[in-house]
Design a protein around this motif. Structure first.
Motif, PDB file in Angstrom:
ATOM      1  N   LYS A 158      -9.941  -3.638  -8.336  1.00  0.00           N
ATOM      2  CA  LYS A 158     -11.013  -4.159  -7.476  1.00  0.00           C
ATOM      3  C   LYS A 158     -10.867  -5.648  -7.208  1.00  0.00           C
ATOM      4  CE  LYS A 158     -14.339  -0.646  -8.714  1.00  0.00           C
ATOM      5  NZ  LYS A 158     -15.556  -0.302  -9.439  1.00  0.00           N
ATOM      6  N   ASP A 159     -10.251  -6.388  -8.176  1.00  0.00           N
ATOM      7  CA  ASP A 159     -10.112  -7.838  -7.999  1.00  0.00           C
ATOM      8  C   ASP A 159      -8.904  -8.218  -7.134  1.00  0.00           C
ATOM      9  OD1 ASP A 159      -7.926  -7.434  -9.653  1.00  0.00           O
ATOM     10  OD2 ASP A 159      -8.618  -8.752 -11.252  1.00  0.00           O
ATOM     11  N   GLY A 160      -8.192  -7.220  -6.599  1.00  0.00           N
ATOM     12  CA  GLY A 160      -7.055  -7.495  -5.725  1.00  0.00           C
ATOM     13  C   GLY A 160      -5.723  -7.598  -6.444  1.00  0.00           C
ATOM     14  N   THR A 161      -5.744  -7.584  -7.776  1.00  0.00           N
ATOM     15  CA  THR A 161      -4.477  -7.582  -8.507  1.00  0.00           C
ATOM     16  C   THR A 161      -3.964  -6.146  -8.591  1.00  0.00           C
ATOM     17  OG1 THR A 161      -5.522  -7.345 -10.684  1.00  0.00           O
ATOM     18  CG2 THR A 161      -5.107  -9.604  -9.893  1.00  0.00           C
TER      19      THR A 161
ATOM     20  N   MET B 299      -4.084  -0.412  -7.224  1.00  0.00           N
ATOM     21  CA  MET B 299      -4.856  -1.618  -6.899  1.00  0.00           C
ATOM     22  C   MET B 299      -6.116  -1.683  -7.759  1.00  0.00           C
ATOM     23  SD  MET B 299      -3.161  -3.327  -4.680  1.00  0.00           S
ATOM     24  CE  MET B 299      -4.359  -4.563  -4.255  1.00  0.00           C
TER      25      MET B 299
ATOM     26  N   GLN C 299       0.829  -1.209   0.000  1.00  0.00           N
ATOM     27  CA  GLN C 299       0.000   0.000   0.000  1.00  0.00           C
ATOM     28  C   GLN C 299       0.868   1.266   0.000  1.00  0.00           C
ATOM     29  OE1 GLN C 299      -3.318   0.257  -0.425  1.00  0.00           O
ATOM     30  NE2 GLN C 299      -3.356  -1.944  -0.701  1.00  0.00           N
TER      31      GLN C 299
END
Length: 183
Positions: free
Chosen positions: A66-69, A64, A36
């Protein structure tokens, strides 16, 4: 097929890169890496040659999805225009979060993209390696900054870190960041 013949076939692919006999090394990475804090724009200061990264004003922007990738947007100025490449990075093992894997095409496997050190605010040193049948490997290394230029002492620190991990810096070259415009 003999290994010598195989090497001759692959030589044009790696001639600009830094290659060595044997499998890839495993340098130490940033402990307690916090992705982050790493997000955002990084400017390429120096690198070992990468055949797909010609030009000037090279930068990478991490965000980032939304799917975490992780979305990786790379830009460079080459042949009189800005060229973009979008890639995807993932963290395969959360216990070693500084060992990312990155791909810029649906058709290519993920490659290692290891953050050896970063202070998150000014400097990042990244290493990658492609292993060819454990016979030889190709090293890639980058020094990134949050600004287009880093103090010489900071660049020297980054190079010393890479060298201390056994990474050959003979072909490392500065990236031209003069006259660049922010996008």
């Amino acid at each position: 097929m003999s290994t010598g013949y195989l090497f001759l076939l692959l030589l044009p692919l790696v001639s600009a890169q830094t290659y060595h006999w044997g499998p890839c090394p495993s340098p130490k990475v940033q402990p307690n890496f916090n992705f982050q804090q790493y997000l955002g724009r990084w400017y390429e200061i120096e690198k070992l040659p990468v055949h797909t990264e010609k030009g000037k004003c090279i930068e990478a922007n991490y965000g980032m999805r939304k799917d975490g990738t992780i979305q990786v947007l790379k830009s460079r100025f080459y042949k009189d225009k800005v060229r973009w490449a979008e890639g995807t990075a993932v963290i395969p093992d959360a216990r070693e979060a500084a060992k990312l894997a990155i791909s810029f095409s649906y058709f290519t496997p993920y490659s290692p993209y290891w953050v050896l050190t970063t202070d998150y605010t000014s400097l990042s040193v990244v290493y990658s390696c492609e292993d060819y049948f454990r016979l030889f490997h190709v090293d890639y290394a980058w020094i990134f900054g949050r600004s287009r230029f880093l103090p010489p002492d900071t660049v020297r620190y980054a190079k010393n870190l890479l060298a201390s991990e056994g990474i050959d810096l003979f072909k490392m070259r500065p990236t031209d960041q003069m006259g660049c415009k922010d996008n």
